[in-house]
Design a protein around this motif. Structure first.
Motif: not given
Ligand code: SAM
Length: 189
Positions: A11, A107-108, A137, A160-162
């Motif tokens: 993180k 997710a990036r 992460w 939010y994209n996790h």
């Protein structure tokens, strides 16, 4: 499919080796088996994590779990525990007689990512591909940069994209190799 536990990000953005999560092994193995994936590589350099993953596999493929639920064992039997990702590519090359194309996922949002329809067409040609999913992460930058392709992130609410890696793997596989042709269901072909 490869589930990468090193190199991944903490993180705080450091490169770490993450712990193996039992749920990830079960759910991604079941998804891989459902979509006809040839192998599911669990990558960790940590000996104690390799032993843990091996015990989970043994339980469900040869132990009490195999007797209780053989279908689960059929999925987990896809798993191949490897210490590092280069061993994964070597194992695929030995099996397929050519090096696999490496596809990183994240997710990036980044430049130069490949779309799902385009990668679906590329995979359909039959050459070997290995889809790399991260833990913690996400995959370390060096890993992503070394990949042959980076797949478009699965789009959700931009703020939010996790997704859990288990969910991401299922969505990605359905988009790449899922049966998108409803007519084939209706005509029974
Ligand atoms: N923020 C992290 C990232 O950027 O990947 C999410 C890490 S998530 C817990 C672990 C893995 O799930 C990621 O390394 C990636 O393989 C996959 N993943 C998670 N969200 C995703 C998304 N929106 N699109 C594609 N893959 C995703």
């Amino acid at each position: 499919v490869a589930l990468i536990h090193y190199p991944v990000l903490s993180k705080n953005g450091e490169v770490i080796a993450s712990a193996v999560t039992n749920l990830d092994l079960h759910d991604i193995a079941r998804t891989a088996r459902t979509y006809g994936v040839k192998g599911f590589f669990v990558v960790t350099p940590l000996a104690d994590q390799q032993i843990l993953a091996g015990r989970i596999l043994a339980h469900w493929t040869a132990g009490e779990g195999a007797r209780y639920n053989p279908k689960r064992g059929e999925a987990l039997a896809l798993i191949d525990i490897q210490a590092n990702f280069s061993d994964v590519c070597r194992a695929i090359e030995d099996r397929e007689a050519c090096r696999p194309q490496v596809v990183a996922t994240s997710a990036r949002i980044a430049a130069g990512t490949v779309s799902y329809p385009r990668l679906r067409d590329m995979v359909a040609r039959g050459d070997p591909y290995v889809l790399a999913f991260g833990t913690a992460w996400g995959l370390a930058e060096d890993f992503i940069e070394a990949a042959d392709h980076v797949l478009d992130p699965i789009g959700g609410q931009r703020d939010y994209n996790h997704l859990a890696v288990r969910s991401a793997a299922a969505i990605v596989l359905d988009r790449l190799v899922g049966n998108q042709n409803r007519l084939s269901f209706e005509s029974g072909t």
